[in-house]
Design a protein around this motif. Sequence first.
Motif, PDB file in Angstrom:
ATOM      1  N   LYS A 173      13.428  -0.218  -0.972  1.00 47.03           N
ATOM      2  CA  LYS A 173      13.284   0.986  -0.052  1.00 47.03           C
ATOM      3  C   LYS A 173      14.005   2.157  -0.792  1.00 47.03           C
ATOM      4  O   LYS A 173      14.594   3.099  -0.156  1.00 47.03           O
ATOM      5  CB  LYS A 173      13.929   0.774   1.301  1.00 47.03           C
ATOM      6  CG  LYS A 173      13.199  -0.236   2.165  1.00 47.03           C
ATOM      7  CD  LYS A 173      11.889   0.341   2.515  1.00 47.03           C
ATOM      8  CE  LYS A 173      11.333  -0.758   3.273  1.00 47.03           C
ATOM      9  NZ  LYS A 173       9.763  -0.048   3.453  1.00 47.03           N
ATOM     10  N   GLU A 177      11.324   5.245   4.633  1.00 46.36           N
ATOM     11  CA  GLU A 177      10.358   4.969   5.117  1.00 46.36           C
ATOM     12  C   GLU A 177       9.003   5.473   4.320  1.00 46.36           C
ATOM     13  O   GLU A 177       7.943   4.896   4.630  1.00 46.36           O
ATOM     14  CB  GLU A 177      10.235   5.721   6.347  1.00 46.36           C
ATOM     15  CG  GLU A 177      11.267   5.274   7.439  1.00 46.36           C
ATOM     16  CD  GLU A 177      11.447   5.972   8.799  1.00 46.36           C
ATOM     17  OE1 GLU A 177      10.301   6.938   8.735  1.00 46.36           O
ATOM     18  OE2 GLU A 177      12.138   5.758   9.610  1.00 46.36           O
ATOM     19  N   ASP A 180       7.013   2.309   3.100  1.00 44.31           N
ATOM     20  CA  ASP A 180       6.563   1.248   4.068  1.00 44.31           C
ATOM     21  C   ASP A 180       5.179   0.908   3.806  1.00 44.31           C
ATOM     22  O   ASP A 180       4.996  -0.153   4.016  1.00 44.31           O
ATOM     23  CB  ASP A 180       6.721   1.704   5.545  1.00 44.31           C
ATOM     24  CG  ASP A 180       8.209   1.950   5.982  1.00 44.31           C
ATOM     25  OD1 ASP A 180       8.915   1.578   5.322  1.00 44.31           O
ATOM     26  OD2 ASP A 180       8.359   2.514   7.079  1.00 44.31           O
TER      27      ASP A 180
END
Length: 419
Positions: A173, A177, A180
């Motif tokens: 990560k 986000e 994702d």
Amino acid sequence: MQVLVIGRGGREHAIVWKLKQSPKVTKLYCAPGNAGIAAQAECVPINEHSFDELVAFAKEKHIDLVVVGPEDPLFAGAADAFEAEDIAVFGPRKDAAIIEGSKAFTKDLMKKYNIPTAAYETFDNFEEALAYVRKQGAPIVIKADGLAAGKGVTVAATLEEAEDALRTIMLDKAFGEAGDKVVVEEFLQGQEMSILSFVDGTTVKPMPAAQDHKQIFDNDEGPNTGGMGTYSPVPHIPQSVYDEAIRTIVKPTAEAMVKEGRPFRGVLFAGLMITPAGPKTIEFNCRFGDPETQVVLSRLESDLSELFLATVEGRLNEVEPKWSDESAVCVVLAAGGYPGPYNKGDVIEGLDLASESVVFHAGTAHDKEGRIVTNGGRLLGVTATGATIDEARRKAYADVDRIRYEGKQYRTDIGKKAL
């Protein structure tokens, strides 16, 4: 006319510098700005994402036009916030800024409207992405779906690099986000070209082509950065190819966004690869590029404030931007260690000796003694114009040599492909 520019980078410094030349602009503000911008506009200590504060400031100062520079606030709804208060704003609404905010959206849009781009697949599952990459083999391109400050793309020469990129994005990560989902693309070969265009929904007014240098080291080696230098024009790419790109990519994309109910108003940036099969789209951005802005605006002869207003008011068809025949070259000076960890607070010397170029500030600040210090990864964009690329290069690099700070790094080959 009172104008507020939002942002703190080299792109915003170039925009402020150009607006400052307009007889129609009576007062310039920049939020939050940087050490270089402070010499040409009143810097306001408001963060780019503090929309309520920015709107309140615009109302208090009776701002006639807001110009949003960076992609993050646009994708977060900056333009929508100003429009809701009937304040004229240059930059796309959130629903149109998705053209940069989601690579998966944009690839699907291009597929739907037959706009030339690389073959691709989108994944939100690491194991499935890994299996696909192993099946396709290298070279291959791995992209984080969301905004990653220009660093979420890996052009993997080997399977090992591709697998590492997938792990970094999806498991570690590294981009939050934004990772994702990933887009895995076929590797395209050819010359890169950037075309920025003023777009008011339906009318497209393209700017001259530029070529960026993404890798940190000479000869396009090392990891990707936000851009280590640019030049314009791109003389070794024929006018017919530029025209084809406008006809088959830029205009159809603007039309597609209207059809999708997401009319794009602002600067549409097309990052292109000129392949043996013609121009193909690498990416779209929803704003001026950095450092493309520095060279393109250096060649603009028209009043930038008029172009901004014509775009905002939907009357771009009434104006025709004028461009200089001169060439422009921008060499980016970066902090030691960039694009990895780097120092802040090192004193920058020799800026007053730069006499043959305009030095646009990006990651700079003032220290307590009032000295200009390093405050980011990419620090300065040394930008010169000349009758030829060769002349502009010579001027830019002469000034690069005059600027000193700890850990100074830059590429020595900006614009060489054009020679």
